[in-house]
Design a protein around this motif. Structure first.
Motif, PDB file in Angstrom:
ATOM      1  N   LEU A 192       0.874  -1.412   0.258  1.00  0.00           N
ATOM      2  CA  LEU A 192      -0.161  -0.109   0.387  1.00  0.00           C
ATOM      3  C   LEU A 192       1.324   1.279  -0.409  1.00  0.00           C
ATOM      4  N   ASP A 193       2.264   1.080   1.183  1.00  0.00           N
ATOM      5  CA  ASP A 193       2.606   2.498   0.722  1.00  0.00           C
ATOM      6  C   ASP A 193       3.533   3.032  -0.872  1.00  0.00           C
ATOM      7  N   GLY A 194       3.357   2.051  -1.566  1.00  0.00           N
ATOM      8  CA  GLY A 194       4.136   1.728  -2.987  1.00  0.00           C
ATOM      9  C   GLY A 194       5.219   1.093  -3.075  1.00  0.00           C
ATOM     10  N   LYS A 195       5.792   0.145  -2.354  1.00  0.00           N
ATOM     11  CA  LYS A 195       6.904  -0.569  -2.553  1.00  0.00           C
ATOM     12  C   LYS A 195       6.999  -2.033  -2.586  1.00  0.00           C
ATOM     13  N   PRO A 196       8.029  -2.585  -3.855  1.00  0.00           N
ATOM     14  CA  PRO A 196       7.337  -3.668  -3.802  1.00  0.00           C
ATOM     15  C   PRO A 196       6.892  -4.761  -2.786  1.00  0.00           C
TER      16      PRO A 196
END
Length: 211
Positions: A47-51
């Motif tokens: 959700l935080d945009g990290k893989p």
């Protein structure tokens, strides 16, 4: 922190249309492909945009957007009302930082769902003509060109970046979330005329850029 939910609006069709630009029937048709696209994205991204490298995505009991309908409502209302992220987060019962994460997670899912349904926004006059089944000349008649400002208050510096369709900062870390607007029968890009006697967003930094 309580917030707006699909169940709050589904019994009020007119208000629902005002919030989302969709009827309840159109909304329900969009839910399955949107939710499939959302889970496909969350398989690869957090959700935080990290893989995503460890646990798979799970909707917890305290999730502010627990249902597919609430997730779709959240992003449609954001695109329709275009509120500051802190305002939109408050509307749905979350802080601004969490609202930012959800916006960047749900925008790609919405675009993927619209593509699957053949309703994604056309990015060129040729694509629009093909979708409408008309010539490019006829397609051009449904597009309103950008109006020139008659009396600009202040000029924009030459080094200023071009504003995206949805002016918001990216999440922390890597993200492939595209910017998109819902499709409209007529594209209107005219800017509001400014006057020297009144200050507008064109003559001062937009507050949403701080998020």
């Amino acid at each position: 922190m309580a917030g707006l939910r699909f169940t709050d609006l589904q019994s009020r069709p007119t208000e629902f249309l005002d919030f989302t630009s969709l009827t309840l029937d159109e909304f329900q048709q969009l839910v399955p492909p949107f939710e499939a696209a959302f889970h496909a994205r969350m398989t690869a991204w957090r959700l935080d945009g990290k893989p995503r490298t460890a646990r798979r995505f799970t909707v917890y009991e305290n999730c502010p957007l627990r249902t597919p309908e609430d997730r779709l409502l959240f992003i449609l209302v954001y695109l329709k009302t275009y509120a500051l992220q802190v305002v939109h987060g408050r509307l749905f019962g979350m802080v601004q930082g969490k609202a930012n994460q959800w916006i960047h997670a749900l925008l790609p899912a919405l675009l993927a769902a619209l593509r699957a349904l053949g309703d994604a926004p056309a990015r060129s006059l040729t694509a629009l003509a093909q979708r409408l089944g008309v010539s490019e000349a006829d397609a051009a008649t449904v597009v309103t060109p950008q109006a020139e400002e008659a009396t600009p208050v202040a000029t924009t510096p030459a080094t200023a970046p071009t504003s995206p369709l949805l002016p918001m900062t990216g999440p922390n870390g890597a993200s492939s979330a595209p910017r998109t607007l819902l499709n409209r029968p007529r594209v209107i890009a005219a800017r509001k005329r400014t006057t020297p006697s009144k200050m507008s967003c064109s003559s001062m930094p937009c507050s949403s850029s701080s998020f």
